[in-house]
Scaffold this motif. Structure first.
Motif, PDB file in Angstrom:
ATOM      1  N   MET A   1      47.022  26.106  58.793  1.00  0.00           N
ATOM      2  CA  MET A   1      47.226  27.030  57.682  1.00  0.00           C
ATOM      3  C   MET A   1      46.162  28.122  57.798  1.00  0.00           C
ATOM      4  SD  MET A   1      48.160  24.541  54.466  1.00  0.00           S
ATOM      5  CE  MET A   1      49.775  23.716  54.394  1.00  0.00           C
ATOM      6  N   GLU A   2      46.606  29.363  58.030  1.00  0.00           N
ATOM      7  CA  GLU A   2      45.692  30.461  58.317  1.00  0.00           C
ATOM      8  C   GLU A   2      45.259  31.187  57.041  1.00  0.00           C
ATOM      9  OE1 GLU A   2      44.641  30.894  61.350  1.00  0.00           O
ATOM     10  OE2 GLU A   2      45.944  29.321  62.150  1.00  0.00           O
ATOM     11  N   ARG A   3      44.156  31.918  57.164  1.00  0.00           N
ATOM     12  CA  ARG A   3      43.659  32.768  56.084  1.00  0.00           C
ATOM     13  C   ARG A   3      43.719  32.068  54.717  1.00  0.00           C
ATOM     14  NH1 ARG A   3      45.487  36.238  59.787  1.00  0.00           N
ATOM     15  NH2 ARG A   3      47.640  35.856  59.233  1.00  0.00           N
ATOM     16  N   ALA A   4      43.136  30.898  54.671  1.00  0.00           N
ATOM     17  CA  ALA A   4      43.088  30.152  53.412  1.00  0.00           C
ATOM     18  C   ALA A   4      41.989  30.746  52.528  1.00  0.00           C
ATOM     19  CB  ALA A   4      42.810  28.678  53.682  1.00  0.00           C
ATOM     20  N   THR A   5      42.272  30.878  51.237  1.00  0.00           N
ATOM     21  CA  THR A   5      41.276  31.430  50.307  1.00  0.00           C
ATOM     22  C   THR A   5      41.258  30.627  49.012  1.00  0.00           C
ATOM     23  OG1 THR A   5      42.821  32.982  49.283  1.00  0.00           O
ATOM     24  CG2 THR A   5      41.601  33.776  51.189  1.00  0.00           C
ATOM     25  N   VAL A   6      40.066  30.547  48.416  1.00  0.00           N
ATOM     26  CA  VAL A   6      39.911  30.038  47.059  1.00  0.00           C
ATOM     27  C   VAL A   6      39.391  31.205  46.221  1.00  0.00           C
ATOM     28  CG1 VAL A   6      38.670  28.473  45.523  1.00  0.00           C
ATOM     29  CG2 VAL A   6      39.480  27.658  47.744  1.00  0.00           C
ATOM     30  N   THR A   7      40.210  31.655  45.279  1.00  0.00           N
ATOM     31  CA  THR A   7      39.866  32.767  44.402  1.00  0.00           C
ATOM     32  C   THR A   7      39.598  32.213  43.012  1.00  0.00           C
ATOM     33  OG1 THR A   7      41.355  34.174  45.678  1.00  0.00           O
ATOM     34  CG2 THR A   7      40.606  35.013  43.559  1.00  0.00           C
ATOM     35  N   LEU A   8      38.409  32.466  42.468  1.00  0.00           N
ATOM     36  CA  LEU A   8      38.021  31.911  41.169  1.00  0.00           C
ATOM     37  C   LEU A   8      37.764  33.027  40.161  1.00  0.00           C
ATOM     38  CD1 LEU A   8      35.574  29.026  42.195  1.00  0.00           C
ATOM     39  CD2 LEU A   8      38.012  28.857  41.667  1.00  0.00           C
ATOM     40  N   LEU A   9      37.897  32.672  38.894  1.00  0.00           N
ATOM     41  CA  LEU A   9      37.663  33.624  37.806  1.00  0.00           C
ATOM     42  C   LEU A   9      36.169  33.845  37.621  1.00  0.00           C
ATOM     43  CD1 LEU A   9      38.769  35.299  35.390  1.00  0.00           C
ATOM     44  CD2 LEU A   9      38.532  33.233  34.001  1.00  0.00           C
ATOM     45  N   ASP A  10      35.752  35.106  37.666  1.00  0.00           N
ATOM     46  CA  ASP A  10      34.365  35.478  37.364  1.00  0.00           C
ATOM     47  C   ASP A  10      34.266  35.695  35.855  1.00  0.00           C
ATOM     48  OD1 ASP A  10      31.884  36.554  37.026  1.00  0.00           O
ATOM     49  OD2 ASP A  10      32.096  38.138  38.523  1.00  0.00           O
ATOM     50  N   ARG A  11      33.530  34.804  35.176  1.00  0.00           N
ATOM     51  CA  ARG A  11      33.461  34.857  33.709  1.00  0.00           C
ATOM     52  C   ARG A  11      32.830  36.145  33.205  1.00  0.00           C
ATOM     53  NH1 ARG A  11      36.887  30.832  32.082  1.00  0.00           N
ATOM     54  NH2 ARG A  11      36.506  28.938  33.299  1.00  0.00           N
TER      55      ARG A  11
ATOM     56  N   GLY B   1      35.554  39.042  34.299  1.00  0.00           N
ATOM     57  CA  GLY B   1      36.938  38.768  33.931  1.00  0.00           C
ATOM     58  C   GLY B   1      37.909  38.974  35.081  1.00  0.00           C
ATOM     59  N   HIS B   2      37.382  39.226  36.292  1.00  0.00           N
ATOM     60  CA  HIS B   2      38.228  39.443  37.464  1.00  0.00           C
ATOM     61  C   HIS B   2      38.291  38.187  38.320  1.00  0.00           C
ATOM     62  CE1 HIS B   2      37.334  44.037  37.220  1.00  0.00           C
ATOM     63  NE2 HIS B   2      38.253  43.648  36.349  1.00  0.00           N
ATOM     64  N   LEU B   3      39.323  38.114  39.165  1.00  0.00           N
ATOM     65  CA  LEU B   3      39.450  37.045  40.144  1.00  0.00           C
ATOM     66  C   LEU B   3      38.812  37.513  41.442  1.00  0.00           C
ATOM     67  CD1 LEU B   3      43.161  36.230  39.319  1.00  0.00           C
ATOM     68  CD2 LEU B   3      41.266  34.663  38.942  1.00  0.00           C
ATOM     69  N   VAL B   4      37.875  36.752  41.964  1.00  0.00           N
ATOM     70  CA  VAL B   4      37.184  37.131  43.202  1.00  0.00           C
ATOM     71  C   VAL B   4      37.268  35.986  44.188  1.00  0.00           C
ATOM     72  CG1 VAL B   4      35.585  38.682  42.000  1.00  0.00           C
ATOM     73  CG2 VAL B   4      34.952  36.295  42.336  1.00  0.00           C
ATOM     74  N   ILE B   5      37.278  36.320  45.467  1.00  0.00           N
ATOM     75  CA  ILE B   5      37.355  35.294  46.506  1.00  0.00           C
ATOM     76  C   ILE B   5      36.007  34.585  46.602  1.00  0.00           C
ATOM     77  CG2 ILE B   5      37.666  34.861  48.962  1.00  0.00           C
ATOM     78  CD1 ILE B   5      39.624  37.147  49.057  1.00  0.00           C
ATOM     79  N   MET B   6      36.000  33.297  46.270  1.00  0.00           N
ATOM     80  CA  MET B   6      34.775  32.500  46.298  1.00  0.00           C
ATOM     81  C   MET B   6      34.512  31.954  47.700  1.00  0.00           C
ATOM     82  SD  MET B   6      32.285  31.279  44.461  1.00  0.00           S
ATOM     83  CE  MET B   6      31.113  29.926  44.353  1.00  0.00           C
TER      84      MET B   6
END
Length: 537
Positions: free
Chosen positions: A43-53, A56-61
Motif C-alpha cells: 500500500m503506497e503513499r500511506a498517510t495519517v492525517t490528524l486534527l490540529d486543535r 482546526g485544520h487537518l495536517v499530515i502527522m
C-alpha cells in the motif's frame, strides 16, 4: 490467494501491536505503522492525517512515500477534498482512479508524475465516538483483494492508531500532572532547605503561590500586576527557577530606567555602524536570554515602536539587531510586570491592543502590603536576618518595636519595609532594636539638631508635618536622613555614604531614588565656590 493476503494482514496487525511501546513518541510510532503497511501489503503513499486543535485544520502527522515538502503541503479544512470529506462524514471513501475524480485534490503533488492508474482508500480515525483524523493509502490496480476487504482492514488499523493516540494523550496528561506536582515539591523543599521563596502565609500570598505553581512549568507569558515595591521581580525569578529553564539565563530589564533611544539596542542588540559610537557588534538582552527567561519590568513604559518589535518576538520568536538585516531566532520565555493599568493605556492609544492580549495570557496580581498585614512581622524578621548577616551583626527586635512597626503604614510596600530594616540596622548601636530606636528613625527632620540647623533652607516638608501633626512616612524619613548626611559631608557623596554605613553605589542609588541629583550637584558647586573665595589672598 485470499488466504495469503489474510495472513499478511494478520502479520501487519501483529507487528503494529508489537510497537505500542513507541506510542510515547506518537509521530515515530505512526511512521513505523505506515512503513509496515507499505512493505507488507504494497500500500503506497500511506498517510495519517490528524486534527490540529489549535488551527482546526487537518495536517499530515505521519506518512510513508511522501517527501517532507509534499507532507507539509497536506493541510485540509473539514469537508475539503477527499480527506476533509472523510473527516466530516466519518465514513470510509474509495476512489477507483484518482486521476478521474474532481474531489481528489492531490494537494501534496505526490501523484502528478505517475503514469499508471492509482486507487485511493481512506477511513476515519475515531476516538471516543469523535473523528480525530483520517488514515489513507494508495494501491496500484490489483485483483488480489476487494475494496471492501481493504476498507475493513484499514478500519481495524485506524482503531489501533486511535488507541496509540489515546495512550499518548493519557501519558502526556500524566506527565503534566507529575510536572506540576514536582514544581510544588521543589517549592516546598526550597522553602525548608534554603529559606522561603515567598515570605508570608496570608491568604493573598497563598493564592499567589498557587498561581505560581500552576504557571511555572508552562511556556505561558506571565503579566505580573501590582503596586511598586510589592515584589514582582521576586515572583518572576521564582517562576523562572521552578521552570525547566532554571539552568539557563534569567535576564532582567527595567524598561523605565533605560532612555528610549537606548532601549531598542539594549533589548535587540546592534551591528557595527548602527549609530555614532557603534564600533562593533553587540548582542541584545533577548539573545542573552536565549533558552531562558527575560523579565521586562515597567512594560507600560515602552514606546509604540518598541511595542511593535516586542509583538513580533512574541508571535514569531525572531528579530533583527539595530542596523542589521540578519534575522535572529530566539527561544525565550517572556515575563513582564507593570504597576500601571495597561487596559487604560490601550484606551488612551498609548499601548497596542494586540500586544496587550499577547501579554495578558496569564495575569498574576501581587497584593500590596496593606492587604497582607499579617505578613509584616514575618517580613521584618526575615529582612533583619538578611541585613544582620550582610552587616555581620546579631540583631533582634524587641516586642514593643515589632508592635510599633506592625502598626505602621507601609505605602512603599515590601521595598519600603526592607529599606527601613536596613536603616535600623545601620542606626542600631546595641543588638536589640527597641521602640526608642524606631521612634528616633521616625522622628521628623525639623526636631533633630544638626550642624546645618541654621541653614537658610527651613526644610518645608518637616514644618508642614509639624503644623499638620501628620506622621512622616518612612520614605520621607529616609530622604531626610540622606539630606542630613550630605549636608554634614559638604555634599560629597562618598563621605555621606561612610557616615550612613553605605557604599558609594548604595548612596548613589538613594540620591537617584529621591531625585536629589540636581540638588547635590548645585550644592557641591556652591561649596566649591565658597572654598575658592576663602582661599583668595
Amino acid at each position: 490467494m485470499s488466504r495469503s493476503i489474510s495472513a499478511l494482514k494478520l502479520q501487519v496487525l501483529s507487528e503494529v501491536s508489537a510497537i505500542i511501546h513507541k506510542a510515547l513518541n506518537l509521530e515515530e510510532a505512526l511512521q513505523e505503522v505506515l512503513r509496515i503497511l507499505s512493505s507488507t501489503l504494497s500500500m503506497e503513499r500511506a498517510t495519517v492525517t490528524l486534527l490540529d486543535r489549535d488551527s482546526g485544520h487537518l495536517v499530515i502527522m505521519a506518512s510513508h512515500g511522501l517527501s517532507e515538502q509534499e507532507r507539509q503541503r497536506g493541510v485540509y479544512r473539514s469537508g475539503e477534498g477527499v480527506t476533509g470529506t472523510i473527516f466530516r462524514t466519518v465514513k470510509p471513501l474509495h476512489i477507483p482512479d484518482v486521476t478521474c475524480d474532481p474531489l481528489f485534490l492531490d494537494r501534496t503533488g505526490a501523484r502528478s508524475s505517475q503514469d499508471c492508474r492509482i486507487s485511493y482508500t481512506g477511513v476515519p480515525i475515531i476516538l471516543n465516538n469523535e473523528p480525530i483524523g483520517v488514515l489513507s493509502v494508495d494501491r496500484l490496480f490489483s485483483g488480489e483483494t476487494t475494496v471492501q476487504e481493504d476498507i475493513e482492514f484499514l478500519t481495524v488499523l485506524a482503531t489501533l492508531i486511535a488507541q496509540f493516540t489515546k495512550l499518548n494523550e493519557v501519558v502526556r496528561a500524566r506527565e503534566e500532572e507529575l510536572r506540576r506536582e514536582n514544581v510544588t515539591l521543589k517549592y516546598q523543599l526550597s522553602k525548608e532547605a534554603r529559606g522561603p521563596y515567598i515570605v508570608g502565609k496570608s491568604p493573598p500570598m497563598q493564592e499567589v503561590e498557587r498561581q505560581v505553581a500552576k504557571v511555572a512549568p508552562t511556556r505561558a507569558t506571565v503579566l505580573l500586576l501590582g503596586e511598586s515595591g510589592t515584589g514582582k521581580t521576586l515572583i518572576a525569578r521564582i517562576i523562572h527557577d521552578l521552570s525547566d529553564r532554571k539552568t539557563n539565563p534569567f535576564v532582567k530589564v527595567n524598561c523605565a530606567s533605560i532612555p528610549e533611544n537606548l532601549l531598542e539596542s539594549e533589548l535587540f542588540g546592534y551591528e557595527r555602524g548602527a549609530f555614532t559610537g557603534a564600533t562593533g557588534s553587540k548582542a541584545g538582552r533577548f539573545e542573552d536570554a536565549n533558552k531562558g527567561s527575560i523579565f521586562l519590568d515597567e512594560i507600560g513604559e515602552l514606546s509604540l515602536g518598541l511595542q511593535a518589535k516586542l509583538l513580533r518576538v512574541l508571535q514569531d520568536r525572531e528579530f533583527e539587531r539595530l542596523g542589521g538585516n540578519r534575522t535572529i531566532r530566539t527561544d525565550v520565555r517572556i515575563l513582564t510586570a507593570t504597576n500601571r493599568d495597561l487596559r487604560d493605556l490601550v484606551d488612551q492609544g498609548r499601548f497596542r491592543l494586540d500586544l496587550y492580549y499577547r501579554l495578558n495570557v496569564f495575569p498574576l496580581t501581587v497584593p500590596p502590603l496593606r492587604r497582607r498585614k499579617e505578613d509584616v512581622i514575618g517580613l521584618l524578621n526575615h529582612f533583619l536576618r538578611k541585613m544582620a548577616h550582610e552587616y555581620g551583626r546579631d540583631l533582634y527586635f524587641s516586642p514593643e518595636a515589632l508592635t510599633l512597626l506592625n502598626n505602621h503604614d507601609w505605602p512603599g510596600n515590601v521595598r519600603e519595609l526592607e529599606n527601613m530594616v536596613e536603616r535600623l540596622v545601620i542606626m542600631a548601636e546595641a543588638n536589640r532594636i527597641d521602640a526608642q530606636l524606631i521612634g528616633l528613625a521616625m522622628e521628623p527632620e525639623s526636631t533633630r539638631i544638626t550642624p546645618e540647623s541654621h541653614s537658610s533652607e527651613p526644610a518645608p516638608q518637616a514644618q508642614h508635618q509639624t503644623s499638620q501633626g501628620r506622621k512622616q512616612s518612612l520614605k520621607e524619613i529616609e530622604r531626610a536622613e540622606i539630606l542630613n548626611a550630605l549636608r554634614e559631608s559638604n555634599w560629597i557623596k562618598r563621605r555621606a555614604g561612610v557616615a550612613l554605613g553605605l557604599t558609594e553605589r548604595q548612596i548613589g542609588y538613594r540620591i537617584k531614588k529621591f531625585g536629589l541629583e540636581e540638588r547635590v550637584a548645585t550644592e557641591r558647586m556652591r561649596c566649591r565656590s565658597v572654598n575658592q573665595m576663602n582661599t583668595v589672598p
